[in-house]
Scaffold this motif. Structure first.
Motif, short mmCIF file in Angstrom:
data_model
loop_
_atom_site.label_atom_id
_atom_site.label_comp_id
_atom_site.label_asym_id
_atom_site.label_seq_id
_atom_site.Cartn_x
_atom_site.Cartn_y
_atom_site.Cartn_z
N GLN A 134 0.84 -1.21 0.00
CA GLN A 134 0.00 0.00 0.00
C GLN A 134 0.87 1.26 0.00
OE1 GLN A 134 -3.43 -0.04 -0.28
NE2 GLN A 134 -3.00 -2.19 -0.62
N CYS A 135 1.89 1.27 0.84
CA CYS A 135 2.76 2.45 0.95
C CYS A 135 3.58 2.65 -0.32
CB CYS A 135 3.68 2.32 2.17
SG CYS A 135 2.77 2.44 3.74
N LYS A 138 1.78 4.44 -2.97
CA LYS A 138 1.57 5.88 -2.80
C LYS A 138 2.76 6.70 -3.26
CE LYS A 138 -1.71 5.33 0.91
NZ LYS A 138 -2.07 5.55 2.30
N GLN A 181 9.08 8.82 2.84
CA GLN A 181 7.63 8.66 2.65
C GLN A 181 7.16 7.28 3.10
OE1 GLN A 181 6.57 9.75 -1.37
NE2 GLN A 181 7.47 11.79 -1.18
N THR A 184 7.04 7.16 6.97
CA THR A 184 5.85 7.86 7.47
C THR A 184 4.60 7.03 7.24
OG1 THR A 184 6.92 9.97 6.97
CG2 THR A 184 4.54 10.01 7.25
N CYS A 185 4.48 6.46 6.05
CA CYS A 185 3.30 5.67 5.71
C CYS A 185 3.25 4.38 6.54
CB CYS A 185 3.33 5.34 4.22
SG CYS A 185 1.91 4.36 3.66
N ARG A 188 1.89 4.45 10.14
CA ARG A 188 0.44 4.45 10.32
C ARG A 188 -0.12 3.04 10.47
NH1 ARG A 188 -0.68 7.55 5.28
NH2 ARG A 188 0.98 9.07 5.45
#
Length: 190
Positions: A134-135, A138, A181, A184-185, A188
């Motif tokens: 998923q990350c 992005k 990035q 950070t992702c 979550r």
């Protein structure tokens, strides 16, 4: 009385056909600026235009014996070669990028499947792989590509820059930003 520009270029092409390296250099000096400009219109990238220009002059060296002034003015012939080399370069780069993207997708699919015998490990690994997938999705394509290649193929920054034909600084920046990035992702999902 001085030769007109076409006659000068035809004379140089004839000398190149006879393997006169100084004639190739003179032809380059007279035409490279305009040919580079033509290549830039096609590839829209300085480094790629330089590569296409180099390929152009290699082809001129090989094909000068085939040039026929009666069929085409010299600049038209040279322009056709640089346009052809530029389009070839774009096609090669597009095919290489598609091939790398396919490899990354296959590696990610293999990672997602997992073969751990422990159901808890499998579940955790599967969740982490799903989160990573998923990350990664992005990230911008270029960042996803360099980060995936760096880790899936265990390539150094220098090797990546060479393989992708990109400046080393660009590759390092894309990897650093991509990893930031991803961190950070992934946080979550933790």
């Amino acid at each position: 009385m001085a030769e007109n520009p076409d006659e000068q270029l035809m004379t140089l092409i004839d000398r190149v056909a006879e393997r006169d390296e100084s004639a190739l250099k003179a032809l380059y000096d007279l035409t490279s600026g305009k040919l580079y400009g033509l290549s830039m219109r096609v590839v829209r990238n300085n480094e790629w235009a330089e590569d296409a220009l180099q390929d152009t002059f290699l082809q001129i060296w090989r094909n000068a014996p085939d040039y026929r002034a009666s069929l085409s003015p010299p600049m038209a012939w040279l322009g056709l070669i640089v346009r052809s080399r530029s389009l070839d370069l774009l096609r090669r780069r597009k095919a290489a990028r598609e091939h790398l993207t396919d490899e990354i997708d296959e590696a990610m699919a293999d990672t997602m499947e997992g073969d751990s015998p422990n159901p808890m490990d499998t579940s955790l690994a599967s969740q982490q792989a799903w989160a990573l997938h998923q990350c990664l999705g992005k990230l911008e394509n270029k960042q996803r590509e360099v980060v995936s290649l760096a880790y899936l193929r265990d390539l150094s920054h220098g090797e990546l820059a060479e393989q992708l034909k990109l400046p080393l600084g660009t590759v390092k920046t894309w990897i650093r930003r991509g990893l930031d990035q991803l961190r950070t992702c992934m946080a979550r999902f933790a």
